[in-house]
Design a protein around this motif. Sequence first.
Motif, PDB file in Angstrom:
ATOM      1  N   ALA A   1     -31.871  13.209  -6.776  1.00  0.00           N
ATOM      2  CA  ALA A   1     -32.655  13.039  -7.949  1.00  0.00           C
ATOM      3  C   ALA A   1     -32.502  14.244  -8.984  1.00  0.00           C
ATOM      4  O   ALA A   1     -32.449  14.092  -9.847  1.00  0.00           O
ATOM      5  N   ILE A   2     -31.991  15.364  -8.331  1.00  0.00           N
ATOM      6  CA  ILE A   2     -31.973  16.721  -8.991  1.00  0.00           C
ATOM      7  C   ILE A   2     -30.580  16.659  -9.668  1.00  0.00           C
ATOM      8  O   ILE A   2     -30.512  17.144 -10.981  1.00  0.00           O
ATOM      9  N   ILE A   3     -29.581  16.038  -9.077  1.00  0.00           N
ATOM     10  CA  ILE A   3     -28.176  15.910  -9.975  1.00  0.00           C
ATOM     11  C   ILE A   3     -28.416  14.740 -11.317  1.00  0.00           C
ATOM     12  O   ILE A   3     -27.768  15.299 -12.177  1.00  0.00           O
ATOM     13  N   ILE A   4     -29.086  13.648 -10.960  1.00  0.00           N
ATOM     14  CA  ILE A   4     -29.359  12.855 -12.137  1.00  0.00           C
ATOM     15  C   ILE A   4     -29.926  13.403 -13.130  1.00  0.00           C
ATOM     16  O   ILE A   4     -29.830  13.368 -14.265  1.00  0.00           O
ATOM     17  N   SER A   5     -31.249  14.254 -12.753  1.00  0.00           N
ATOM     18  CA  SER A   5     -31.992  14.759 -13.880  1.00  0.00           C
ATOM     19  C   SER A   5     -31.306  16.171 -14.564  1.00  0.00           C
ATOM     20  O   SER A   5     -31.517  16.038 -15.841  1.00  0.00           O
ATOM     21  N   SER A   6     -30.484  16.783 -13.746  1.00  0.00           N
ATOM     22  CA  SER A   6     -29.875  17.915 -14.440  1.00  0.00           C
ATOM     23  C   SER A   6     -28.814  17.247 -15.260  1.00  0.00           C
ATOM     24  O   SER A   6     -28.310  17.818 -16.479  1.00  0.00           O
ATOM     25  N   ALA A   7     -28.261  16.155 -15.098  1.00  0.00           N
ATOM     26  CA  ALA A   7     -27.208  15.528 -16.086  1.00  0.00           C
ATOM     27  C   ALA A   7     -27.849  15.215 -17.167  1.00  0.00           C
ATOM     28  O   ALA A   7     -27.556  15.232 -18.398  1.00  0.00           O
ATOM     29  N   PHE A   8     -29.177  14.552 -17.280  1.00  0.00           N
ATOM     30  CA  PHE A   8     -29.940  14.160 -18.349  1.00  0.00           C
ATOM     31  C   PHE A   8     -30.211  15.533 -18.992  1.00  0.00           C
ATOM     32  O   PHE A   8     -29.986  15.446 -20.379  1.00  0.00           O
ATOM     33  N   GLN A   9     -30.441  16.476 -18.477  1.00  0.00           N
ATOM     34  CA  GLN A   9     -30.923  17.713 -19.181  1.00  0.00           C
ATOM     35  C   GLN A   9     -29.643  18.348 -19.965  1.00  0.00           C
ATOM     36  O   GLN A   9     -29.649  18.832 -21.184  1.00  0.00           O
ATOM     37  N   ALA A  10     -28.415  18.330 -19.402  1.00  0.00           N
ATOM     38  CA  ALA A  10     -27.119  18.886 -19.937  1.00  0.00           C
ATOM     39  C   ALA A  10     -26.994  17.902 -21.299  1.00  0.00           C
ATOM     40  O   ALA A  10     -26.503  18.580 -22.264  1.00  0.00           O
TER      41      ALA A  10
ATOM     42  N   GLY B   1     -27.367  17.988 -28.812  1.00  0.00           N
ATOM     43  CA  GLY B   1     -28.231  18.389 -29.883  1.00  0.00           C
ATOM     44  C   GLY B   1     -29.503  17.828 -29.808  1.00  0.00           C
ATOM     45  O   GLY B   1     -30.224  18.020 -30.610  1.00  0.00           O
ATOM     46  N   ALA B   2     -29.703  16.941 -28.640  1.00  0.00           N
ATOM     47  CA  ALA B   2     -30.832  16.401 -28.774  1.00  0.00           C
ATOM     48  C   ALA B   2     -32.215  17.401 -28.551  1.00  0.00           C
ATOM     49  O   ALA B   2     -33.353  16.855 -28.852  1.00  0.00           O
ATOM     50  N   THR B   3     -31.900  18.598 -27.954  1.00  0.00           N
ATOM     51  CA  THR B   3     -33.012  19.528 -27.878  1.00  0.00           C
ATOM     52  C   THR B   3     -33.471  20.109 -29.191  1.00  0.00           C
ATOM     53  O   THR B   3     -34.843  20.252 -28.972  1.00  0.00           O
ATOM     54  N   SER B   4     -32.657  19.847 -30.075  1.00  0.00           N
ATOM     55  CA  SER B   4     -33.330  20.244 -31.495  1.00  0.00           C
ATOM     56  C   SER B   4     -34.381  19.358 -31.899  1.00  0.00           C
ATOM     57  O   SER B   4     -35.451  19.828 -32.721  1.00  0.00           O
TER      58      SER B   4
ATOM     59  N   ILE C   1     -29.846  25.406 -22.958  1.00  0.00           N
ATOM     60  CA  ILE C   1     -30.224  24.144 -22.145  1.00  0.00           C
ATOM     61  C   ILE C   1     -29.224  23.399 -21.417  1.00  0.00           C
ATOM     62  O   ILE C   1     -29.412  22.981 -20.360  1.00  0.00           O
ATOM     63  N   GLY C   2     -28.030  23.049 -22.213  1.00  0.00           N
ATOM     64  CA  GLY C   2     -26.976  22.580 -21.588  1.00  0.00           C
ATOM     65  C   GLY C   2     -26.457  23.146 -20.302  1.00  0.00           C
ATOM     66  O   GLY C   2     -26.173  22.457 -19.320  1.00  0.00           O
ATOM     67  N   MET C   3     -26.449  24.286 -20.584  1.00  0.00           N
ATOM     68  CA  MET C   3     -25.850  25.246 -19.392  1.00  0.00           C
ATOM     69  C   MET C   3     -26.867  25.035 -18.297  1.00  0.00           C
ATOM     70  O   MET C   3     -26.424  25.303 -16.982  1.00  0.00           O
ATOM     71  N   GLU C   4     -27.990  25.133 -18.494  1.00  0.00           N
ATOM     72  CA  GLU C   4     -29.105  25.021 -17.463  1.00  0.00           C
ATOM     73  C   GLU C   4     -28.939  23.851 -16.775  1.00  0.00           C
ATOM     74  O   GLU C   4     -28.971  23.629 -15.580  1.00  0.00           O
ATOM     75  N   GLY C   5     -28.763  22.670 -17.442  1.00  0.00           N
ATOM     76  CA  GLY C   5     -28.418  21.229 -16.834  1.00  0.00           C
ATOM     77  C   GLY C   5     -27.160  21.454 -15.879  1.00  0.00           C
ATOM     78  O   GLY C   5     -27.390  20.852 -14.761  1.00  0.00           O
ATOM     79  N   ILE C   6     -26.121  22.083 -16.408  1.00  0.00           N
ATOM     80  CA  ILE C   6     -24.943  22.375 -15.409  1.00  0.00           C
ATOM     81  C   ILE C   6     -25.328  23.108 -14.242  1.00  0.00           C
ATOM     82  O   ILE C   6     -25.027  22.732 -13.048  1.00  0.00           O
ATOM     83  N   SER C   7     -26.097  24.093 -14.220  1.00  0.00           N
ATOM     84  CA  SER C   7     -26.482  24.856 -13.061  1.00  0.00           C
ATOM     85  C   SER C   7     -27.514  24.094 -12.324  1.00  0.00           C
ATOM     86  O   SER C   7     -27.219  24.147 -11.212  1.00  0.00           O
ATOM     87  N   SER C   8     -28.012  23.251 -12.838  1.00  0.00           N
ATOM     88  CA  SER C   8     -29.041  22.507 -11.865  1.00  0.00           C
ATOM     89  C   SER C   8     -28.127  21.647 -11.255  1.00  0.00           C
ATOM     90  O   SER C   8     -28.190  21.061  -9.781  1.00  0.00           O
ATOM     91  N   ILE C   9     -26.904  20.839 -11.734  1.00  0.00           N
ATOM     92  CA  ILE C   9     -26.262  19.964 -11.001  1.00  0.00           C
ATOM     93  C   ILE C   9     -25.601  21.046 -10.081  1.00  0.00           C
ATOM     94  O   ILE C   9     -25.402  20.231  -8.974  1.00  0.00           O
ATOM     95  N   LEU C  10     -25.130  22.062 -10.017  1.00  0.00           N
ATOM     96  CA  LEU C  10     -24.592  22.850  -8.955  1.00  0.00           C
ATOM     97  C   LEU C  10     -25.755  23.119  -7.948  1.00  0.00           C
ATOM     98  O   LEU C  10     -25.325  22.911  -6.873  1.00  0.00           O
ATOM     99  N   ALA C  11     -26.832  23.348  -8.226  1.00  0.00           N
ATOM    100  CA  ALA C  11     -27.970  23.251  -7.210  1.00  0.00           C
ATOM    101  C   ALA C  11     -28.077  22.028  -6.435  1.00  0.00           C
ATOM    102  O   ALA C  11     -28.508  22.289  -5.192  1.00  0.00           O
ATOM    103  N   GLY C  12     -27.957  20.986  -7.057  1.00  0.00           N
ATOM    104  CA  GLY C  12     -28.205  19.670  -6.540  1.00  0.00           C
ATOM    105  C   GLY C  12     -26.911  19.551  -5.312  1.00  0.00           C
ATOM    106  O   GLY C  12     -26.979  18.866  -4.454  1.00  0.00           O
ATOM    107  N   LEU C  13     -25.652  19.999  -5.958  1.00  0.00           N
ATOM    108  CA  LEU C  13     -24.516  19.672  -5.168  1.00  0.00           C
ATOM    109  C   LEU C  13     -24.776  20.626  -3.952  1.00  0.00           C
ATOM    110  O   LEU C  13     -24.174  20.047  -2.731  1.00  0.00           O
ATOM    111  N   TRP C  14     -25.281  21.852  -3.981  1.00  0.00           N
ATOM    112  CA  TRP C  14     -25.228  22.918  -2.772  1.00  0.00           C
ATOM    113  C   TRP C  14     -26.440  22.524  -2.138  1.00  0.00           C
ATOM    114  O   TRP C  14     -26.416  22.665  -0.904  1.00  0.00           O
ATOM    115  N   GLY C  15     -27.522  21.985  -2.695  1.00  0.00           N
ATOM    116  CA  GLY C  15     -28.535  21.605  -1.901  1.00  0.00           C
ATOM    117  C   GLY C  15     -29.841  22.888  -1.702  1.00  0.00           C
ATOM    118  O   GLY C  15     -29.806  23.294  -0.734  1.00  0.00           O
TER     119      GLY C  15
END
Length: 711
Positions: free
Chosen positions: A284-293, A299-302, A489-503
Amino acid sequence: MANNGQPPRRPRQGPWPPAPDPTPAPAPLSWAKRTGFKGRVSGESNASNSGQIALPRPKEPGSNLDLEAGSRDNVATPLPPPPGAAAAAVAVNGEPENRAGGGGGGAVPLPADQTARKSRDSDGGNKSAGSGPNGQVVRFDEPSRHRREEETATLPQLEEDEEGFPSRQVHIKYELRDSPGLVPIVFYGFQHYLSIIGSLILIPLVLVPAMGGNYEDTSALVSTVLFVSGVTTLLHTLFGTRLPLIQGPSFVYLAPALAIINSPDFQGLNENNFKHIMKELQGAIIISSAFQAIMGYTGATSLLLRLINPVVVSPTIAAVGLSFFSYGFTQVGNCLEIGMMQILLVIIFSLYLRKIRIFGHRIFLIYAVPLGLGVTWAIAFLLTESGVYNYKGCDINVPASNTLSAYCRKHVPRMKHCRTDTSHAIKSSPWFRLPYPLQWGTPVFGWKMAIVMCVVSIIATVDSVGTYHASSLLVASRPPTAGVLSRGIGMEGISSILAGLWGTGVGSTTLTENVHTIAVTKMGSRRAVELGAVILILLSFVGKVGGFIASIPDVMVAGLLCFMWAMLAALGLSNLRYSETGSSRNSIIVGLSLFFSLSVPAYFQQYGLVPNANSSVPSYFQPYIVALHGPFHTGYKGIDFVLNTLLSFNMVIAFLVAAILDNTVPGSKQERGVYVWSEPEAARREASVTRDYELPFKVGKVFRWVKWVGL
């Protein structure tokens, strides 16, 4: 033409007396004036009594008194004092004083006594005058202002430059690009992380027991969190916003993680609960993090930024802290003397002893959490070793179901929660441990849990936007541009993907407490945060560190969480200082958002709940089993799960109510406190802004064509 032998008087256009040369036309409203940001912000001093000159703004055509907005169009606006002399206040009862003769077009000289007073103030160079909130003349003493600055320890003083942006701060020791030297930078970097250690370690201590894990799992998860936090912080300071912000497990993700843990899919599991649930959380975290990235880098964050203002951020983040009230003192009550001692010590250190300095540092304020934890642990250890929690004939290792004595059934829970030797995490933890991706197994991807996490990632974005804005005012020369913000925000998405991969169990995002830490430690150096991240990575390799943290009794954890969640709620509400806090519009919106954020989820959490129907779930986790009994019954279990779960989250309700009301109820930009970011063109022309936010290693040139993530 002379008038009675005197030269004609010019209309007043600047500080009194008028300069011989004509002054230029007034500049357009600055960034601070457009947003309503005060010239000085302090957590302990009155912002309106900040030592700056306040001159009345000319009344514009069509302007009128707006009592509902908490301000008026012709209210005095702070301006910087003229060099070498103090300006006289000319606002009386909120209107410019008429100094004109005849038709009112000329200025008359000041009376002799006022001229002499003005001369004394100018010679001393330490007094200034201004217009108070009701138009009365107010004088400010400069030495008193400096004394107030020395006493302020919560938020730094900010001054506005000629372009309207906050200038360099007056009591931040090291700003964004400063490097204090090798030895100080090691000390400050370690201090920065130690001061927010509670935000890094407390979430694993809550999640693992809820997932059915043991102390060895807790130790491994703590090491993983430290490693991922260090890596993602380095990524953010290098390729994100480049602000000195620590990335770590966010409390925003804790409620959805608990809801997934207590979902019907995991009811009745007997073996490997921890790893089975962790794999679901990872997916769930990997999918949501990809969405955030994707939101950040496209530029959707704007588009989302148009909906995010201080009036929206404040109740949303405050609701995150308030939502866990059922866990806090419920756990503290398991061993009241130890839990209350933990809470009181942290309060005493952070509030009553906050001004005490040791070697020039406010040790008690900076290290309130680790000091409170250390002292409480030492006392609990002494009580354990002295036999206070020994009860004759009772063994803590005997399951409660096998205990026959009523005496032991009464005291064994107390032994379990009060003693410090019940966990064997330190002994069983290895000296060296290397966290690695997919260490819990292959992630499991489920669409309904992923949708819940995707919505929560939007809340995490709201949290980060407020943190970016507040931290940039502390340490940077200008607020970041919208492109830099999207990049973060994009980098936070990538960071959360790493958090999902490491668990890690939750997503990784910017820690809101970081703003308070920067203001308290006065350390805004990017290099210090980066070096601290390296130290954090090295500590994650030492398995005994994770084992030591895993052995903290849950009562102490609950006591720390009571303080951390309360501070999170306070930090969320502090965003209101960027808006008109006296506005009834804002007060009603924030009040409604907070009330419904507590009331609506309570309805969902209690709907159709049969008392004692889920006795296997602890009472403090009951709010997170709403998917079993929520009011939505569409016939599709997945849709029911998503709707019942999302609407039971306090932060989701707060965000929806605040965003709808703030963007539909009329209000000026100043009243709403709309966040204003630096313009890309202006930022590129200023070298200091470029050095603050430009990507290193010439990476920025690659993305220069991508306007929504560039400088």
